[in-house]
Motif scaffolding. Structure first.
Motif, mmCIF file in Angstrom:
data_model
loop_
_atom_site.group_PDB
_atom_site.id
_atom_site.type_symbol
_atom_site.label_atom_id
_atom_site.label_comp_id
_atom_site.label_asym_id
_atom_site.label_seq_id
_atom_site.Cartn_x
_atom_site.Cartn_y
_atom_site.Cartn_z
ATOM 1 N N LEU A 251 17.299 47.307 43.999
ATOM 2 C CA LEU A 251 17.506 46.162 44.897
ATOM 3 C C LEU A 251 16.734 44.925 44.444
ATOM 4 C CD1 LEU A 251 17.248 47.994 48.346
ATOM 5 C CD2 LEU A 251 19.310 46.979 47.343
ATOM 6 N N GLY A 252 16.042 45.044 43.307
ATOM 7 C CA GLY A 252 15.272 43.917 42.801
ATOM 8 C C GLY A 252 13.900 43.799 43.425
ATOM 9 N N ILE A 253 13.430 44.873 44.055
ATOM 10 C CA ILE A 253 12.115 44.865 44.700
ATOM 11 C C ILE A 253 11.174 45.763 43.912
ATOM 12 C CG2 ILE A 253 10.825 45.463 46.789
ATOM 13 C CD1 ILE A 253 13.425 45.008 48.347
ATOM 14 N N LYS A 254 10.055 45.218 43.466
ATOM 15 C CA LYS A 254 9.070 46.022 42.741
ATOM 16 C C LYS A 254 7.956 46.413 43.696
ATOM 17 C CE LYS A 254 6.325 44.358 39.482
ATOM 18 N NZ LYS A 254 5.896 43.860 38.152
ATOM 19 N N PRO A 255 7.827 47.704 44.013
ATOM 20 C CA PRO A 255 6.741 48.119 44.912
ATOM 21 C C PRO A 255 5.388 47.870 44.275
ATOM 22 C CG PRO A 255 7.855 50.033 43.962
ATOM 23 C CD PRO A 255 8.655 48.833 43.557
ATOM 24 N N ILE A 256 4.378 47.670 45.123
ATOM 25 C CA ILE A 256 3.041 47.392 44.593
ATOM 26 C C ILE A 256 2.334 48.670 44.170
ATOM 27 C CG2 ILE A 256 2.737 45.261 45.886
ATOM 28 C CD1 ILE A 256 1.127 46.866 47.944
ATOM 29 N N GLY A 257 2.780 49.818 44.681
ATOM 30 C CA GLY A 257 2.149 51.084 44.330
ATOM 31 C C GLY A 257 3.068 52.253 44.573
ATOM 32 N N ALA A 258 2.845 53.332 43.814
ATOM 33 C CA ALA A 258 3.657 54.546 43.951
ATOM 34 C C ALA A 258 2.939 55.684 43.233
ATOM 35 C CB ALA A 258 5.046 54.354 43.349
ATOM 36 N N PRO A 259 3.214 56.943 43.626
ATOM 37 C CA PRO A 259 2.637 58.077 42.890
ATOM 38 C C PRO A 259 3.119 58.080 41.438
ATOM 39 C CG PRO A 259 3.511 58.782 45.008
ATOM 40 C CD PRO A 259 3.991 57.379 44.792
ATOM 41 N N ALA A 260 2.257 58.497 40.540
ATOM 42 C CA ALA A 260 2.568 58.444 39.110
ATOM 43 C C ALA A 260 3.817 59.237 38.761
ATOM 44 C CB ALA A 260 1.367 58.951 38.305
ATOM 45 N N TYR A 261 4.070 60.360 39.464
ATOM 46 C CA TYR A 261 5.211 61.196 39.109
ATOM 47 C C TYR A 261 6.541 60.564 39.508
ATOM 48 C CZ TYR A 261 4.597 62.812 43.965
ATOM 49 O OH TYR A 261 4.439 62.877 45.326
ATOM 50 N N HIS A 262 6.520 59.411 40.218
ATOM 51 C CA HIS A 262 7.761 58.683 40.489
ATOM 52 C C HIS A 262 7.935 57.501 39.537
ATOM 53 C CE1 HIS A 262 9.237 60.846 43.914
ATOM 54 N NE2 HIS A 262 8.089 60.768 44.531
ATOM 55 N N LEU A 263 6.983 57.317 38.632
ATOM 56 C CA LEU A 263 7.054 56.213 37.670
ATOM 57 C C LEU A 263 7.540 56.750 36.333
ATOM 58 C CD1 LEU A 263 3.683 54.468 38.631
ATOM 59 C CD2 LEU A 263 5.993 53.938 39.452
ATOM 60 N N GLY A 264 8.708 57.349 36.350
ATOM 61 C CA GLY A 264 9.251 58.005 35.168
ATOM 62 C C GLY A 264 10.022 57.075 34.249
ATOM 63 N N TYR A 265 10.877 57.667 33.436
ATOM 64 C CA TYR A 265 11.572 56.960 32.357
ATOM 65 C C TYR A 265 12.310 55.716 32.844
ATOM 66 C CZ TYR A 265 14.788 56.168 28.462
ATOM 67 O OH TYR A 265 15.504 55.606 27.440
ATOM 68 N N TYR A 266 13.140 55.867 33.864
ATOM 69 C CA TYR A 266 13.953 54.737 34.315
ATOM 70 C C TYR A 266 13.149 53.755 35.147
ATOM 71 C CZ TYR A 266 17.819 57.441 32.493
ATOM 72 O OH TYR A 266 18.650 58.122 31.651
ATOM 73 N N ALA A 267 12.158 54.235 35.879
ATOM 74 C CA ALA A 267 11.305 53.334 36.653
ATOM 75 C C ALA A 267 10.490 52.431 35.736
ATOM 76 C CB ALA A 267 10.376 54.135 37.559
ATOM 77 N N GLN A 268 10.039 52.964 34.600
ATOM 78 C CA GLN A 268 9.200 52.196 33.688
ATOM 79 C C GLN A 268 9.954 51.028 33.066
ATOM 80 O OE1 GLN A 268 7.668 55.053 30.902
ATOM 81 N NE2 GLN A 268 6.361 56.061 32.421
ATOM 82 N N ARG A 269 11.269 51.146 32.971
ATOM 83 C CA ARG A 269 12.063 50.083 32.336
ATOM 84 C C ARG A 269 12.081 48.807 33.177
ATOM 85 N NH1 ARG A 269 17.587 53.091 30.839
ATOM 86 N NH2 ARG A 269 18.009 51.155 29.726
ATOM 87 N N LEU A 270 11.992 48.981 34.507
ATOM 88 C CA LEU A 270 12.044 47.813 35.397
ATOM 89 C C LEU A 270 10.767 47.625 36.196
ATOM 90 C CD1 LEU A 270 15.651 48.177 36.873
ATOM 91 C CD2 LEU A 270 14.908 46.610 35.075
ATOM 92 N N GLY A 271 9.903 48.628 36.184
ATOM 93 C CA GLY A 271 8.760 48.612 37.083
ATOM 94 C C GLY A 271 7.418 48.557 36.408
ATOM 95 N N GLU A 272 7.247 47.667 35.455
ATOM 96 C CA GLU A 272 5.938 47.543 34.797
ATOM 97 C C GLU A 272 4.878 47.083 35.808
ATOM 98 O OE1 GLU A 272 7.376 46.344 30.272
ATOM 99 O OE2 GLU A 272 6.398 44.864 31.548
ATOM 100 N N ASN A 273 3.661 47.553 35.589
ATOM 101 C CA ASN A 273 2.497 47.135 36.379
ATOM 102 C C ASN A 273 2.522 47.594 37.837
ATOM 103 O OD1 ASN A 273 1.479 45.707 34.100
ATOM 104 N ND2 ASN A 273 2.797 43.971 34.613
ATOM 105 N N ILE A 274 3.296 48.641 38.145
ATOM 106 C CA ILE A 274 3.208 49.244 39.469
ATOM 107 C C ILE A 274 1.959 50.124 39.487
ATOM 108 C CG2 ILE A 274 4.291 50.800 41.132
ATOM 109 C CD1 ILE A 274 7.003 49.970 40.046
ATOM 110 N N THR A 275 1.101 49.922 40.459
ATOM 111 C CA THR A 275 -0.157 50.666 40.518
ATOM 112 C C THR A 275 0.090 52.124 40.877
ATOM 113 O OG1 THR A 275 -1.361 48.694 41.197
ATOM 114 C CG2 THR A 275 -2.406 50.820 41.651
#
Length: 496
Positions: A251-275
């Protein structure tokens, strides 16, 4: 009449002892004298029906010079280990009429040990600890009853200690006075309702315990920094995600934080710098507090203790996990954030991508061939259904699952999968197997599995038709991952 020991095992309700009311929840315990008047009532709501265990006993001879053999009668009692107490009571009730003398002695020994533990916990050996436990119970009580009119005097009475001492202990435990704590709970719940409900301000004010809308607005601004209408209309929320990182990114929204196990391959492509706020087994609540989120978007599979911790940080919007497909997760979050049109537009594009992928792969699919999907995680083996990997392979591509899987999906579609033993793999025979090995421990499990005679006798294994899938690309279930998996799946199928 006999003495009674009552422990609430599930549900909630109220209990009257000599006309003194106690609001009871799971883990509450009460000791009742023979001559006491007792009334127990459920809440009346089917999903909260109250269940309790009642043990009756007689005192043959009290301790000398004691006019009150049990010092904690006719009130709520402390139980340091509720599960252990309940377990002992259940054990005693199953062997209520011991046959042999030895069994009888064993029975009475268990009972005496239970009563000794309760006596020890409920006498004034450590008044400070007992008082803190009593105050802690009222804090838990407030979390469920913050919208009611409750005075500090009433809270202190529930603990049996004076108001002045209660205030000191309460602030030591929470950092706030009881009044401040109730206000914080009310405003936190109001924030959640402002974000996720369509109720009016007056309705929200009343729901969280304020009968005066003007006073609600004033308290909200004092605590939140802005009036309710400004808060809800800004819509520039700092969002922390417990489960739906890729859904928000779609949806074009980058969360400010998330558990590391949800910051996988596809999340990393659009979600840099998520704590990162933790991993699968440890969450960092201090880091979450430092992020100061306005809203936490979570699923309905979190443990109750984690849910309670998160509620102290920010309002929570809960999206059902297993009850919805990935595209429905997207639409639900889109509706929540006022982005329903954007969500529908994304879904429309994804459905078109699915159709194109299906047309590309259809000419190459052998309709007589069955395809099994297996996940190894840790020491466990799962045969997957039509969710996650199955969403692409079975739903989008139209591959044929093993007969038993097909039968199960007809009865219960949208299944993640079933945990199986090595021997049970025979029941899920398929002409071709795709396998995901997730994690280092799973790799060792797979090595052992490959040496197992049952595995080596499977048709797909004997014919060399087992393909490994990249776990970093295939373990996740969300719209971004599914979109990427459509292309990955075509390439993987063509590698056969």
């Amino acid at each position: 009449m006999s003495y009674r020991l009552i422990v609430i095992s599930s549900g909630s309700g109220c209990l009257y002892i000599n006309d003194n009311r106690y609001d009871v929840t799971v883990g509450s315990g009460y000791a009742i004298a023979p001559d006491a008047k007792l009334v127990i009532a459920s809440t009346g709501e089917a999903e909260k029906d109250m269940h309790y265990m009642c043990m009756t006993f007689d005192i043959i001879e009290a301790q000398p010079n004691s006019d009150r053999p049990l010092q904690f009668l006719n009130r709520e009692i402390m139980m340091e280990s509720f599960d252990r107490t309940l377990g002992v009571m259940r054990k005693l009730m199953t062997i209520k009429n011991p046959e042999s003398e030895e069994d009888q002695l064993h029975y009475y020994f268990r009972f005496q040990k239970l009563m000794h533990a309760l006596l020890k916990q409920n006498t004034a050996v450590s008044e400070t600890i007992t008082s803190m436990q009593a105050v802690e119970r009222t804090v838990s009580f407030l979390n469920d009853h913050y919208n009611e009119e409750i005075s500090t005097q009433q809270l202190a009475e529930r603990t049996g200690i004076g108001v002045k001492q209660y205030n000191v202990l309460f602030k030591k435990m929470t950092g706030l006075t009881p009044h401040e704590y109730i206000s914080a709970l009310r405003i936190r719940k109001a924030k959640e309702l402002l974000l996720v409900s369509r109720q009016s301000l007056a309705e929200i004010a009343e729901q969280v315990g304020y009968r005066d809308s003007y006073y609600f607005n004033r308290r909200f601004k004092q605590i939140a920094g802005v009036p309710p209408r400004v808060y809800v209309n800004t819509r520039q929320y700092k969002i922390m995600s417990m489960s739906y990182v890729c859904t928000l990114l779609a949806l074009g929204i980058k969360p400010i934080g998330a558990p590391a196990y949800h910051l996988g391959y596809y999340a990393q492509r659009l979600g840099e710098n998520i704590t990162s706020i933790g991993d699968k087994f440890t969450l960092y609540y201090d880091r979450m507090n430092a992020l100061k989120p306005d809203l936490i978007i979570s699923c309905d599979t979190l443990e109750h203790e984690i849910q309670q911790q998160l509620e102290r940080i920010a309002p929570i919007a809960t999206i059902p996990w297993m009850g919805l497909h990935a595209t429905e997760h997207l639409q639900a979050i889109g509706d929540l954030l006022g982005m329903g049109k954007q969500a529908q537009s994304w879904v429309d594009g994804y459905e078109l991508q699915r159709e194109v992928a299906h047309r590309r792969i259809k000419p190459y699919i052998n309709t007589n061939e069955t395809v099994g999907l297996i996940l190894i995680e840790g020491k466990e083996i799962f045969v997957l259904g039509d969710r996650n990997v199955g969403e692409v392979m079975y739903r989008s591509f139209g591959l044929q699952p093993p007969a038993l899987v097909q039968n199960l999906l007809v009865e219960h579609p949208n299944q993640y999968g079933r945990k199986v033993t090595v021997e049970q793999l025979r029941q899920y025979e398929a002409d071709r197997l795709f396998i995901i090995v997730y994690g280092a421990e799973a790799a060792l499990t797979y090595q052992q599995l490959q040496k197992n005679p049952v595995w080596r006798q499977l048709a797909a294994v004997r014919q060399g038709k087992v393909q490994n899938m990249d776990p970093e690309k295939w373990i996740f279930y969300d719209v971004l991952s599914l979109s990427g998996q459509l292309d990955e799946g075509i390439n993987l199928y063509f590698e056969q």
